[in-house]
Design a protein around this motif. Structure first.
Motif, short mmCIF file in Angstrom:
data_model
loop_
_atom_site.label_atom_id
_atom_site.label_comp_id
_atom_site.label_asym_id
_atom_site.label_seq_id
_atom_site.Cartn_x
_atom_site.Cartn_y
_atom_site.Cartn_z
N LEU A 56 0.91 -1.31 -0.04
CA LEU A 56 0.10 -0.21 0.18
C LEU A 56 1.02 1.30 -0.05
O LEU A 56 1.84 1.41 0.72
CB LEU A 56 -1.06 -0.04 1.25
N VAL A 57 0.65 2.29 -0.80
CA VAL A 57 1.07 3.47 -0.87
C VAL A 57 0.30 4.48 -0.63
O VAL A 57 -0.91 4.49 -1.34
CB VAL A 57 1.94 3.93 -2.24
N ALA A 58 0.38 5.34 0.31
CA ALA A 58 -0.57 6.62 0.63
C ALA A 58 0.13 7.90 0.54
O ALA A 58 1.15 7.97 0.72
CB ALA A 58 -1.26 6.16 2.00
N HIS A 59 -0.55 8.91 0.23
CA HIS A 59 0.02 10.23 0.12
C HIS A 59 -0.81 11.02 1.14
O HIS A 59 -1.92 11.33 0.85
CB HIS A 59 0.22 10.79 -1.28
N GLU A 60 -0.24 11.50 2.25
CA GLU A 60 -0.87 12.37 3.13
C GLU A 60 -2.36 11.57 3.57
O GLU A 60 -3.22 12.51 3.87
CB GLU A 60 -1.14 13.60 2.68
N GLY A 61 -1.96 10.37 3.88
CA GLY A 61 -3.07 9.73 4.30
C GLY A 61 -4.11 9.11 3.23
O GLY A 61 -5.05 8.28 3.58
N GLN A 62 -4.28 9.31 2.07
CA GLN A 62 -4.92 9.05 1.11
C GLN A 62 -4.22 7.77 0.17
O GLN A 62 -3.19 8.11 -0.54
CB GLN A 62 -5.14 10.14 0.27
N VAL A 63 -4.94 6.77 0.04
CA VAL A 63 -4.30 5.61 -0.80
C VAL A 63 -4.21 5.99 -2.25
O VAL A 63 -5.16 6.36 -2.94
CB VAL A 63 -5.31 4.27 -0.36
N VAL A 64 -3.04 5.83 -2.80
CA VAL A 64 -2.85 5.67 -4.08
C VAL A 64 -2.40 4.57 -4.96
O VAL A 64 -2.23 4.36 -6.21
CB VAL A 64 -1.83 6.88 -4.41
N PHE A 65 -2.19 3.45 -4.04
CA PHE A 65 -1.80 2.15 -4.51
C PHE A 65 -1.99 1.30 -3.74
O PHE A 65 -1.73 1.43 -2.57
CB PHE A 65 -0.37 2.24 -4.96
N GLU A 66 -2.75 0.32 -3.98
CA GLU A 66 -2.82 -0.74 -2.86
C GLU A 66 -3.26 -2.14 -3.66
O GLU A 66 -4.31 -2.14 -4.40
CB GLU A 66 -4.15 -0.53 -2.13
N ARG A 67 -2.24 -3.09 -3.59
CA ARG A 67 -2.42 -4.30 -4.55
C ARG A 67 -1.90 -5.63 -3.80
O ARG A 67 -1.04 -5.64 -3.10
CB ARG A 67 -1.76 -4.17 -5.68
N ALA A 68 -2.41 -6.69 -3.85
CA ALA A 68 -2.06 -7.98 -3.28
C ALA A 68 -1.35 -8.63 -4.23
O ALA A 68 -1.68 -8.87 -5.46
CB ALA A 68 -3.23 -8.63 -2.71
N TYR A 69 -0.35 -9.52 -3.92
CA TYR A 69 0.44 -10.50 -4.84
C TYR A 69 0.59 -11.94 -4.34
O TYR A 69 0.82 -11.85 -3.02
CB TYR A 69 1.70 -9.67 -4.97
N GLY A 70 0.52 -12.79 -5.16
CA GLY A 70 0.85 -14.25 -4.46
C GLY A 70 -0.28 -14.74 -3.59
O GLY A 70 -1.40 -14.34 -3.58
N ALA A 71 0.09 -16.02 -2.98
CA ALA A 71 -0.98 -16.71 -2.11
C ALA A 71 -1.20 -16.30 -0.69
O ALA A 71 -0.19 -15.96 -0.19
CB ALA A 71 -0.63 -18.11 -2.33
#
Length: 371
Positions: A56-71
């Motif tokens: 997860l990447v956020a900027h000033e508390g707002q999510v700009v990227f959120e992804r899951a990978y793998g099992a």
């Protein structure tokens, strides 16, 4: 888990750096192309078998990227989702640090308070002289808490121990070195701090965190201390090698969260924690918070990692947070105050790749000439 560090750094030399960083950079979020490159990099690391987890990447508390990978569970093969909880390992130390900062803010403690002033019946005389500051910077010689790991080797008469029982188990142990003379990363200093929180607040450690940290931050306090269970679809499962076989790691640590870590949360929960702490909603004044995330001794602030500091640093790289790596888990939670970015990497693969992933955006920015 022990890391020896050398060469003391004076906190006063770094005191202006966070202010300089905040003033010198425009807090713009990562652009779409940078986030695409991050995704491509993670997919490559995943394909090499070196990462499964949530980023997860956020900027000033707002999510700009959120992804899951793998099992979620490598044996079952079901895919991870961002809603799965991960064992934080040592990243959970940030909750103990926050609780201690709350005691300082409330006037019940200072950085120079000695262990024996709060734990008045602590038996070992030399350890009684260790200060809160030394415990937070891993320079008190507190040693480790082996009882947290492989708990089946110990037989507790009345069920799992509380924090007081863990403290008592090592109460006669001498400091590993004269307090203040070295810095050796360990877990027991946090256990001692957690017990101090219990004594000062009159509350059980876990109940204190739920009431004063997790709930005010809007985190899922109800599941923070749940037992590790490989068949729980809401938990990420980490594996370790035992007799040439990979098995779930649930047997390797005491269940639930402890002052040294081990709580279970999602990436969104950790963002809520970071956001609440930065905003002052957890009762830590801004001046005290800034002191805590400024280097005090090598790579540590007051309990937080405070890294990216050095002679050739870029102000935008100054960051604070905490990592964790233990028995099939790799976790990193960091915030760059200059750019306003929070990067949360929760992994159930024991490769240290989670740290490279957490570094990627700032490394990529420099490699592209700061564009």
């Amino acid at each position: 888990m022990r890391l020896a560090l050398a060469a003391l750094l004076c906190a006063c030399a770094h005191a202006p750096l966070l202010a300089q960083a905040a003033a010198s950079q425009s807090p713009l979020p990562p652009d779409v192309q940078a986030l695409d490159r991050l995704d491509a990099y993670i997919r490559g690391v995943e394909a090499a078998g070196q990462f499964s987890g949530v980023v997860l990447v956020a900027h000033e508390g707002q999510v700009v990227f959120e992804r899951a990978y793998g099992a979620r569970d490598e044996r079952v093969g079901d895919p991870l989702t961002p809603h799965v909880r991960f064992d934080l390992a040592s990243a959970g130390k940030m909750f103990t640090v926050t609780a201690i900062l709350q005691q300082i803010a409330g006037g019940r403690l200072t950085l120079d308070t000695r262990l024996g002033e709060v734990l008045t019946e602590y038996p070992e005389p030399a350890m009684r002289q260790v200060t809160v500051r030394q415990l937070l910077t891993h320079s008190g010689g507190a040693g480790d808490t082996d009882a947290l790991f492989y708990p089946g080797l110990l037989h507790w008469r009345d069920g799992p121990p509380g924090v007081a029982a863990l403290v008592a188990l090592y109460g006669d142990r001498l400091p590993a070195f004269p307090p203040g003379s070295q810095q050796v990363y360990g877990n027991h200093g946090m256990v001692l701090l957690g017990r101090m929180v219990e004594v000062l607040s009159g509350e059980d450690y876990r109940a204190y965190l739920a009431r004063h940290v997790f709930n005010p931050a809007g985190m899922d306090a109800a599941h923070a201390d749940e037992a590790c269970a490989a068949d729980n679809p809401a938990q990420a499962v980490a594996y370790v090698m035992m007799a040439d076989e990979r098995v779930p790691n649930c047997f390797t640590v005491l269940d639930g969260g402890w002052p040294a870590g081990g709580q279970a949360f999602t990436a969104r929960d950790m963002l809520r924690f970071v956001t609440a702490l930065r905003s002052g909603r957890l009762g830590v004044p801004k001046a005290l918070f800034r002191q805590a995330i400024t280097p005090q001794l090598n790579g540590f602030g007051l309990g937080f990692f405070a890294t990216g500091y050095g002679g050739d640093f870029l102000p935008r790289d100054l960051r604070w947070g905490h990592g964790g790596k233990l028995y099939g888990q790799c976790v990193d939670v960091r915030t760059y105050e200059a750019t306003g970015e929070t990067v949360i990497t929760l992994g159930n693969n024991d490769s240290p790749a989670c740290y490279r992933i957490a570094d990627f955006l700032h490394t990529d920015w420099k490699e592209r000439g700061g564009r």
